[in-house]
Write an enzyme that holds these catalytic residues in place. Structure first.
Site, PDB file in Angstrom:
ATOM      1  N   ARG A   1       0.849  -1.181   0.000  1.00 25.73           N
ATOM      2  CA  ARG A   1       0.000   0.000   0.000  1.00 25.73           C
ATOM      3  C   ARG A   1       0.885   1.231   0.000  1.00 25.73           C
ATOM      4  O   ARG A   1       1.932   1.258   0.644  1.00 25.73           O
ATOM      5  CB  ARG A   1      -0.940   0.017   1.212  1.00 25.73           C
ATOM      6  CG  ARG A   1      -2.065  -1.012   1.153  1.00 25.73           C
ATOM      7  CD  ARG A   1      -3.030  -0.749   0.010  1.00 25.73           C
ATOM      8  NE  ARG A   1      -4.108  -1.707  -0.046  1.00 25.73           N
ATOM      9  CZ  ARG A   1      -4.068  -2.850  -0.703  1.00 25.73           C
ATOM     10  NH1 ARG A   1      -2.969  -3.189  -1.370  1.00 25.73           N
ATOM     11  NH2 ARG A   1      -5.105  -3.662  -0.699  1.00 25.73           N
TER      12      ARG A   1
ATOM     13  N   GLU B   1      -4.634   7.466  -4.922  1.00 25.64           N
ATOM     14  CA  GLU B   1      -4.907   6.754  -6.173  1.00 25.64           C
ATOM     15  C   GLU B   1      -6.260   7.192  -6.731  1.00 25.64           C
ATOM     16  O   GLU B   1      -7.220   7.314  -5.965  1.00 25.64           O
ATOM     17  CB  GLU B   1      -4.896   5.241  -5.932  1.00 25.64           C
ATOM     18  CG  GLU B   1      -3.529   4.723  -5.517  1.00 25.64           C
ATOM     19  CD  GLU B   1      -3.484   3.200  -5.351  1.00 25.64           C
ATOM     20  OE1 GLU B   1      -4.513   2.537  -5.626  1.00 25.64           O
ATOM     21  OE2 GLU B   1      -2.431   2.683  -4.961  1.00 25.64           O
TER      22      GLU B   1
ATOM     23  N   HIS C   1      -1.640   0.255  -9.969  1.00 22.12           N
ATOM     24  CA  HIS C   1      -2.206  -0.716  -9.020  1.00 22.12           C
ATOM     25  C   HIS C   1      -2.704  -1.975  -9.746  1.00 22.12           C
ATOM     26  O   HIS C   1      -3.887  -2.326  -9.703  1.00 22.12           O
ATOM     27  CB  HIS C   1      -3.343  -0.093  -8.211  1.00 22.12           C
ATOM     28  CG  HIS C   1      -3.566  -0.787  -6.895  1.00 22.12           C
ATOM     29  ND1 HIS C   1      -3.963  -0.120  -5.763  1.00 22.12           N
ATOM     30  CD2 HIS C   1      -3.430  -2.080  -6.528  1.00 22.12           C
ATOM     31  CE1 HIS C   1      -4.087  -0.982  -4.755  1.00 22.12           C
ATOM     32  NE2 HIS C   1      -3.768  -2.187  -5.206  1.00 22.12           N
TER      33      HIS C   1
END
Length: 332
Positions: A241, A269, A288
């Site tokens: 993360r 994000e 991601h």
């Protein structure tokens, strides 16, 4: 049995519930689908769970807290098609004896595969040389790239992903150091890794890969001091993360062009358009996508169905998530 599929209708649902998976699902019992192109509200979820024996959830689903499951007196199994259940399964859910399953272990293998790809791609400078050829150039007689063979690798966190990664690294003869406060001597011996402090890892390892869960105590665990220790031409990979690394400090260190990074996750994000990470040449930025790959989604759903069948007939459920583990996972 009555089964609820809470995942919103749409393309994502289709990747998890292929025609083959749906046929297998129908053998379990009566299915109620979420036919809306959005998640249930907490109120809708609360009502639709009445008389359901099994609930299969997806990313973004409301948490099954005390309010949501208050009327779900028949609920026996929560099967989450995602990995972490920390934001789905509440303490109350576990305490009611509801079996919690997730695709976490299957996804872990896929993410580890992604880390291997990131390592090899960066060390071999594949993106740089691909761009050189596409732009009409060729390599010089003296060029630079590196091998993964015999490298020192440091892992921050030693959960399921890191354990799969260690196995995948075996043919490359890497020397692996691990930082994890909960690592037992038995696990160290089983995986053939060396326990180390964060400082040892950042000072001595050529490649550093982040695998810690993201919680309040791991926020900015990787700070400016540690980042300044990364050796020249080192490689930092983050598929955990974004908040685990102090991103502002990371940018400052990367601007010195001393080491490289492959980043799959970020503090915000999507990554803001004005982020310097979008322009730094020593950074590979991935949106991601470290895992799982899309083709593994239906495999996860199929395995969850297999686990449900096994559990309901008195057998084992290998994808079970215990209360202690579930509540300690990354809370997305």
């Amino acid at each position: 049995m009555n089964i609820l599929i809470s995942m919103a209708k749409g393309d994502t649902q289709k990747t998890f519930f292929t025609k083959e998976v749906c046929l297998e699902l129908e053998t379990l019992g009566n299915i109620t689908w979420n036919n809306m192109a959005r998640q249930f509200t907490r109120e809708e979820f609360r009502e639709v769970l009445i008389d359901k024996d099994i609930c299969i959830t997806g990313w973004g689903c409301p948490k099954l807290d005390e309010y949501v499951i208050e009327k779900a007196d028949k609920l026996k199994v929560l099967a989450h098609t995602g990995g972490s259940v920390a934001y789905i399964a509440s303490e109350v859910l576990f305490d009611k004896g509801i079996k919690v399953l997730s695709g976490n272990n299957i996804y872990a293998e896929s993410v580890a595969e992604g880390v291997m790809a990131y390592m090899l791609c960066s060390l071999r400078e594949l993106i740089y040389y691909n761009n050189e050829v596409k732009e009409g150039r060729w390599r010089e007689d003296i060029f630079f790239n590196e091998s993964l063979l015999d490298k020192k690798v440091g892992l921050v966190g030693f959960g399921a992903i890191a354990k799969y990664l260690v196995k995948m690294l075996e043919p490359f003869r890497c020397k692996i150091k691990v930082y994890d406060p909960f690592l037992s001597e038995e696990t160290l011996k089983e995986y053939g890794v060396q326990k180390a402090t964060l400082e040892e890892i950042f000072q001595s390892c050529k490649i550093i890969s982040i695998h810690a869960s993201y919680r309040s105590e791991t926020h900015h665990l990787i700070n400016k001091n540690l980042l300044s220790m990364i050796q020249k031409d080192g490689l930092l990979i983050n598929t955990a993360r974004g908040g685990i690394i102090d991103e502002e400090a990371l940018i400052e260190e990367l601007e010195k062009n001393r080491f490289k990074a492959v980043l799959d996750v970020y503090e915000v994000e999507p990554l803001p358009l004005d982020s310097k990470l979008r322009t730094l040449q020593n950074v590979i930025s991935i949106p991601h996508m470290g895992g799982p790959t899309v083709d593994r989604r239906s495999y996860v759903t199929q395995e969850l169905i297999n686990n449900i069948k096994s559990y309901m007939s008195g057998g084992e459920a290998p994808l079970e998530i215990t209360k202690a583990y579930g509540l300690s996972m990354t809370n997305e």
